[in-house]
Write a protein that holds these residues in place. Structure first.
Motif, PDB file in Angstrom:
ATOM      1  N   TYR A 138       0.834  -1.196   0.000  1.00 15.16           N
ATOM      2  CA  TYR A 138       0.000   0.000   0.000  1.00 15.16           C
ATOM      3  C   TYR A 138       0.870   1.247   0.000  1.00 15.16           C
ATOM      4  N   GLY A 173      -2.913   6.670  -0.864  1.00 11.15           N
ATOM      5  CA  GLY A 173      -3.718   6.962  -2.038  1.00 11.15           C
ATOM      6  C   GLY A 173      -4.996   6.160  -1.947  1.00 11.15           C
ATOM      7  N   ASP A 174      -5.295   5.409  -2.991  1.00 11.06           N
ATOM      8  CA  ASP A 174      -6.494   4.567  -3.005  1.00 11.06           C
ATOM      9  C   ASP A 174      -6.417   3.575  -1.849  1.00 11.06           C
ATOM     10  N   PRO A 175      -7.433   3.503  -0.990  1.00 11.76           N
ATOM     11  CA  PRO A 175      -7.336   2.633   0.180  1.00 11.76           C
ATOM     12  C   PRO A 175      -7.419   1.144  -0.140  1.00 11.76           C
ATOM     13  N   VAL A 176      -7.930   0.784  -1.294  1.00 13.59           N
ATOM     14  CA  VAL A 176      -8.028  -0.628  -1.653  1.00 13.59           C
ATOM     15  C   VAL A 176      -6.899  -0.961  -2.622  1.00 13.59           C
ATOM     16  N   VAL A 177      -6.143  -1.971  -2.278  1.00  3.94           N
ATOM     17  CA  VAL A 177      -4.975  -2.357  -3.063  1.00  3.94           C
ATOM     18  C   VAL A 177      -5.189  -3.769  -3.589  1.00  3.94           C
ATOM     19  N   GLN A 178      -4.928  -3.939  -4.865  1.00  3.78           N
ATOM     20  CA  GLN A 178      -5.028  -5.269  -5.467  1.00  3.78           C
ATOM     21  C   GLN A 178      -3.662  -5.934  -5.444  1.00  3.78           C
ATOM     22  N   SER A 238      -7.333   1.519   6.355  1.00  6.01           N
ATOM     23  CA  SER A 238      -8.201   2.426   7.085  1.00  6.01           C
ATOM     24  C   SER A 238      -7.365   3.194   8.099  1.00  6.01           C
ATOM     25  N   GLU A 241      -7.469  -3.562   2.299  1.00  2.00           N
ATOM     26  CA  GLU A 241      -8.063  -2.231   2.467  1.00  2.00           C
ATOM     27  C   GLU A 241      -7.435  -1.516   3.640  1.00  2.00           C
ATOM     28  N   GLU A 270      -6.698  -8.845  -2.092  1.00  2.00           N
ATOM     29  CA  GLU A 270      -6.755  -7.401  -1.999  1.00  2.00           C
ATOM     30  C   GLU A 270      -6.734  -7.017  -0.525  1.00  2.00           C
TER      31      GLU A 270
END
Lengths: 116, 114
Positions: free
Chosen positions: A50, A53-58, A68, A66, A64
């Protein structure tokens, strides 16, 4: 000091079921975060990382995670578990805020057992 | 292909003996690390290095020495092996760039001290 807690030492899941592994971190500021997987008798392999930026990472193999900030968490998920996901999963955070090294502080790991 | 190679993969040592674990990376990375993993636990940092001919202490350096003779090679030395040093040892390398670097790990060395 930075720290990582993985509250579940062991998780058993049926093949095809969903999986969530919990990770709570302590870090001054917004961290980079990592999930590694260790298959039996092997080294650690990076699943995902991570960046702020975008909280969900693939990641790889359908994983994946997330991020928080409010919960200081970085939970790992997979929608449908395969028997090959039988492994130990580690969450990690940089040991130092700032600096140039990639030193990591690891959680104690979660052993995932897959049953048919 | 990027790689971190450890040797030996397993070793049995006697208490009080000298043990050397070797690590070689082909990633052109500046940073190298030695971690220890005990059964049921996460990884703890023993020593690390950011440049050849220089090493730094990690979180659990007591009883261990490290040597970085070149950018590619990093050794962990147990001068007087003890029972408590039975563990799996992992070497890793990473590039510069700070906390966003994800270290690449070797396959591990399983050490048993008897």
């Amino acid at each position: 000091a930075q720290s990582v807690t993985q509250p579940d030492a062991r998780v058993t899941v049926s093949e095809g079921a969903s999986l969530q592994l919990r990770c709570k971190y302590s870090y001054f500021g917004t961290p980079y975060l990592f999930w590694y997987v260790q298959y039996p008798r092997q080294g650690l392999q990076l699943l995902l990382k991570y960046y702020p930026g975008d909280p969900v990472v693939q990641g790889v193999n359908g994983f994946e995670a997330e991020f928080s900030k409010s919960n200081s968490s970085f939970h790992l998920r997979k929608a449908s578990v395969h028997w090959s996901d039988w492994a130990v999963y580690f969450c990690a955070v940089p040991t130092n805020t700032g600096g140039l090294s990639g030193k990591l502080t690891f959680g104690e790991g979660t052993q995932v057992t897959v049953i048919s | 292909e990027a790689a971190v190679t450890q040797s030996p993969r397993s070793k049995v040592a006697v208490t009080g003996g000298k043990v050397t674990l070797s690590c070689h990376q082909t990633n052109n990375h500046d940073y190298m690390y030695w971690y220890r993993q005990d059964t049921g636990h996460g990884l703890r940092l023993i020593h690390y290095s950011y440049v050849a001919d220089s090493t730094e202490k990690g979180d659990i350096p007591d009883g261990y020495k490290a040597s970085r003779p070149s950018q590619e090679n990093f050794s962990l030395i147990l001068e007087l092996a003890s029972l408590s040093q039975t563990a799996v040892y992992f070497c890793a390398s990473s590039g510069q760039g700070g906390g966003n670097q994800a270290p690449l790990f070797g396959e591990g060395t399983r050490l048993s001290v008897l």
